[in-house]
Design an enzyme around this catalytic site. Sequence first.
Site, mmCIF file in Angstrom:
data_model
loop_
_atom_site.group_PDB
_atom_site.id
_atom_site.type_symbol
_atom_site.label_atom_id
_atom_site.label_comp_id
_atom_site.label_asym_id
_atom_site.label_seq_id
_atom_site.Cartn_x
_atom_site.Cartn_y
_atom_site.Cartn_z
ATOM 1 N N TYR A 1 -0.673 4.042 10.789
ATOM 2 C CA TYR A 1 -1.051 3.015 11.780
ATOM 3 C C TYR A 1 0.166 2.758 12.660
ATOM 4 O O TYR A 1 1.285 2.606 12.153
ATOM 5 C CB TYR A 1 -1.447 1.694 11.095
ATOM 6 C CG TYR A 1 -2.770 1.754 10.387
ATOM 7 C CD1 TYR A 1 -3.963 1.877 11.099
ATOM 8 C CD2 TYR A 1 -2.849 1.676 9.001
ATOM 9 C CE1 TYR A 1 -5.187 1.944 10.449
ATOM 10 C CE2 TYR A 1 -4.072 1.749 8.335
ATOM 11 C CZ TYR A 1 -5.230 1.876 9.074
ATOM 12 O OH TYR A 1 -6.438 1.951 8.431
ATOM 13 N N ARG B 1 0.839 -1.202 0.000
ATOM 14 C CA ARG B 1 0.000 0.000 0.000
ATOM 15 C C ARG B 1 0.873 1.251 0.000
ATOM 16 O O ARG B 1 2.057 1.194 0.280
ATOM 17 C CB ARG B 1 -0.897 0.023 1.258
ATOM 18 C CG ARG B 1 -2.028 -0.975 1.222
ATOM 19 C CD ARG B 1 -2.720 -1.064 2.563
ATOM 20 N NE ARG B 1 -1.923 -1.786 3.547
ATOM 21 C CZ ARG B 1 -2.295 -2.015 4.812
ATOM 22 N NH1 ARG B 1 -3.464 -1.575 5.239
ATOM 23 N NH2 ARG B 1 -1.512 -2.690 5.631
ATOM 24 N N ASP C 1 -2.360 -7.548 15.046
ATOM 25 C CA ASP C 1 -1.684 -6.236 15.060
ATOM 26 C C ASP C 1 -1.757 -5.580 16.442
ATOM 27 O O ASP C 1 -0.983 -4.686 16.746
ATOM 28 C CB ASP C 1 -2.234 -5.305 13.972
ATOM 29 C CG ASP C 1 -3.728 -5.118 14.040
ATOM 30 O OD1 ASP C 1 -4.382 -5.742 14.909
ATOM 31 O OD2 ASP C 1 -4.272 -4.342 13.234
ATOM 32 N N GLU D 1 -5.389 4.189 13.989
ATOM 33 C CA GLU D 1 -6.331 3.228 14.583
ATOM 34 C C GLU D 1 -6.958 3.692 15.889
ATOM 35 O O GLU D 1 -7.875 3.038 16.388
ATOM 36 C CB GLU D 1 -5.662 1.847 14.771
ATOM 37 C CG GLU D 1 -4.669 1.742 15.917
ATOM 38 C CD GLU D 1 -3.262 2.213 15.561
ATOM 39 O OE1 GLU D 1 -3.079 2.769 14.462
ATOM 40 O OE2 GLU D 1 -2.361 2.038 16.397
ATOM 41 N N LYS E 1 1.888 1.422 7.457
ATOM 42 C CA LYS E 1 2.225 0.594 8.637
ATOM 43 C C LYS E 1 3.149 1.345 9.588
ATOM 44 O O LYS E 1 3.658 2.412 9.282
ATOM 45 C CB LYS E 1 2.871 -0.729 8.188
ATOM 46 C CG LYS E 1 1.910 -1.682 7.531
ATOM 47 C CD LYS E 1 0.632 -1.891 8.334
ATOM 48 C CE LYS E 1 0.812 -2.771 9.552
ATOM 49 N NZ LYS E 1 -0.478 -2.997 10.271
ATOM 50 N N HIS F 1 -0.250 0.856 16.209
ATOM 51 C CA HIS F 1 -0.461 -0.365 17.003
ATOM 52 C C HIS F 1 0.613 -0.521 18.078
ATOM 53 O O HIS F 1 1.344 -1.511 18.127
ATOM 54 C CB HIS F 1 -0.493 -1.600 16.087
ATOM 55 C CG HIS F 1 -1.587 -1.549 15.065
ATOM 56 N ND1 HIS F 1 -2.918 -1.673 15.403
ATOM 57 C CD2 HIS F 1 -1.562 -1.374 13.726
ATOM 58 C CE1 HIS F 1 -3.658 -1.564 14.309
ATOM 59 N NE2 HIS F 1 -2.864 -1.375 13.281
HETATM 60 N N1 LIG Z 1 -4.282 -8.073 10.763
HETATM 61 C C1 LIG Z 1 -4.655 -7.046 10.027
HETATM 62 O O1 LIG Z 1 -4.162 -6.837 8.941
HETATM 63 C C2 LIG Z 1 -5.757 -6.137 10.509
HETATM 64 C C3 LIG Z 1 -6.383 -5.245 9.645
HETATM 65 C C4 LIG Z 1 -7.426 -4.462 10.139
HETATM 66 C C5 LIG Z 1 -7.811 -4.560 11.470
HETATM 67 N N2 LIG Z 1 -7.137 -5.426 12.285
HETATM 68 C C6 LIG Z 1 -7.455 -5.600 13.700
HETATM 69 O O2 LIG Z 1 -8.648 -6.329 13.875
HETATM 70 C C7 LIG Z 1 -9.122 -6.090 15.204
HETATM 71 C C8 LIG Z 1 -10.625 -5.795 15.173
HETATM 72 O O3 LIG Z 1 -10.853 -4.548 14.540
HETATM 73 P P1 LIG Z 1 -12.325 -3.965 14.345
HETATM 74 O O4 LIG Z 1 -12.189 -2.764 13.485
HETATM 75 O O5 LIG Z 1 -13.268 -5.034 13.946
HETATM 76 O O6 LIG Z 1 -12.673 -3.485 15.837
HETATM 77 P P2 LIG Z 1 -14.128 -3.127 16.390
HETATM 78 O O7 LIG Z 1 -13.907 -2.219 17.541
HETATM 79 O O8 LIG Z 1 -15.024 -2.698 15.279
HETATM 80 O O9 LIG Z 1 -14.687 -4.541 16.897
HETATM 81 C C9 LIG Z 1 -14.131 -5.239 17.973
HETATM 82 C C10 LIG Z 1 -15.233 -6.040 18.634
HETATM 83 O O10 LIG Z 1 -14.617 -6.889 19.628
HETATM 84 C C11 LIG Z 1 -15.543 -7.009 20.687
HETATM 85 N N3 LIG Z 1 -14.840 -7.515 21.865
HETATM 86 C C12 LIG Z 1 -13.935 -6.873 22.642
HETATM 87 N N4 LIG Z 1 -13.466 -7.720 23.598
HETATM 88 C C13 LIG Z 1 -14.086 -8.916 23.396
HETATM 89 C C14 LIG Z 1 -14.016 -10.176 24.030
HETATM 90 N N5 LIG Z 1 -13.211 -10.391 25.075
HETATM 91 N N6 LIG Z 1 -14.791 -11.193 23.549
HETATM 92 C C15 LIG Z 1 -15.604 -10.988 22.476
HETATM 93 N N7 LIG Z 1 -15.709 -9.810 21.840
HETATM 94 C C16 LIG Z 1 -14.954 -8.782 22.281
HETATM 95 C C17 LIG Z 1 -16.104 -5.589 20.834
HETATM 96 O O11 LIG Z 1 -17.322 -5.583 21.552
HETATM 97 C C18 LIG Z 1 -16.274 -5.179 19.374
HETATM 98 O O12 LIG Z 1 -17.567 -5.451 18.882
HETATM 99 C C19 LIG Z 1 -8.278 -4.917 15.712
HETATM 100 O O13 LIG Z 1 -7.233 -5.405 16.540
HETATM 101 C C20 LIG Z 1 -7.704 -4.327 14.460
HETATM 102 O O14 LIG Z 1 -6.504 -3.596 14.692
HETATM 103 C C21 LIG Z 1 -6.126 -6.194 11.831
#
Ligand SMILES: NC(=O)c1ccc[n+]([C@@H]2O[C@H](COP(=O)([O-])OP(=O)(O)OC[C@H]3O[C@@H](n4cnc5c(N)ncnc54)[C@H](O)[C@@H]3O)[C@@H](O)[C@H]2O)c1
Length: 377
Positions: A94, A15, A270, A118, A75, A96
Amino acid sequence: MKVGVPTEIKTDEYRVSLTPAGARELVEHGHEVLVQGGAGNGSAIWDRDYAAQGARVLADAESVFAEADMVLGVKEPQPDEVAMLRPEHVLFTYLHLAPAPELTRGLADTGATCIAYETVEDSHGRLPLLAPMSEVAGKIATQAGAFMLEKPLGGRGVLLGGVPGVAAATVMVIGGGVVGFNAAAIAIGMEADVFVFDRNIDRLRELDVAFAGRASTVYSSVLAVEEMLPRADLVIGAVLVHGARAPYVITREQLKLMKERAVLVDVSIDQGGCFETSKPTTHSDPTYEVDGITHYCVANMPGAVPITSTYALTNATLPYILALADRGVQGALERHPGLHPGVNVAGGRVTHAAVAAGTGTEFTPLDQVLEPQVASN
Ligand SMILES: NC(=O)c1ccc[n+]([C@@H]2O[C@H](COP(=O)([O-])OP(=O)(O)OC[C@H]3O[C@@H](n4cnc5c(N)ncnc54)[C@H](O)[C@@H]3O)[C@@H](O)[C@H]2O)c1
């Protein structure tokens, strides 16, 4: 303001932090855009496309960091980039940081103002700059999981949607936010049997309406998770506590409950990962195995589809980039109060409480840091 766009150097990251349309908007606002030559190549955006919109193309990252007032990224900065940051820089990318104490200390030592996409919030407390990448990562999570379930790739050898006369696979999504919704939507589209777990009842209500009976919603207790694990073929971890290190929702001990060669996809990697056995992987080598369970833990999943992700990212970040360039940090914070939780590190201090807690560093409220710093500029 001079706005810098260096090439991303994290492994398998394609990206770029600004599209030509974004460069044009900045130029129209009277700013200078400095793009490192080749920065857009991974997203099929060429130097001439930036130049045509009034950006200046510079030979290397050193030149971009040396001239820019604000550095845009995708990143988290790599060590070579941290070394080029100065106190007068604004870094917008980002970060993290909660699971990354070394990077946090490194950024604090530069004295730069480091704003994390984020943790920027909108007026409803949602995360508008995380959302577009979460939409992409959620969709990839199911695609990748389906692929890794194929036998030649080490999976159980099960097709998510089944066929007439043979049952569909079971997909368990833990965390029903933006990632979880998108992962579940693709799993439903692939005709899997889908269960979405969350601890927020209001969110479960919204999902229940959105999925109209095509997925089940489950309150995410330890017992409910343990009861579903023996049934699941694919588990997608997508929990988030804003800014904080991800909580573990599956322990190593609980892997024993799963079917052999089932697949775990940890999207929350992340933020440190939400399965105890997770460790970050890359697109080049995305999986490893623990106790017979395949783990997919790519920390920059949207980097695999840069032509989609790059445009989705600039669409979301541009209003904030323009505010920062037009008004400076203090003025932008007044225009967009949700930028306030975005500032993770400033003036050598950690200014986000959850990041400070996650990294074991001292928390300093932003107002105590920024005003004297801005006043002295
Ligand atoms: N790996 C990657 O490339 C990548 C890319 C984008 C986002 N992400 C990551 O994905 C994760 C989720 O992002 P998002 O935008 O969906 O966040 P979000 O805030 O929209 O959703 C997170 C959800 O998790 C729930 N939650 C929190 N603790 C919990 C638990 N113990 N048990 C069950 N549910 C629980 C919350 O209620 C919420 O609905 C983040 O860590 C984000 O940084 C990673």
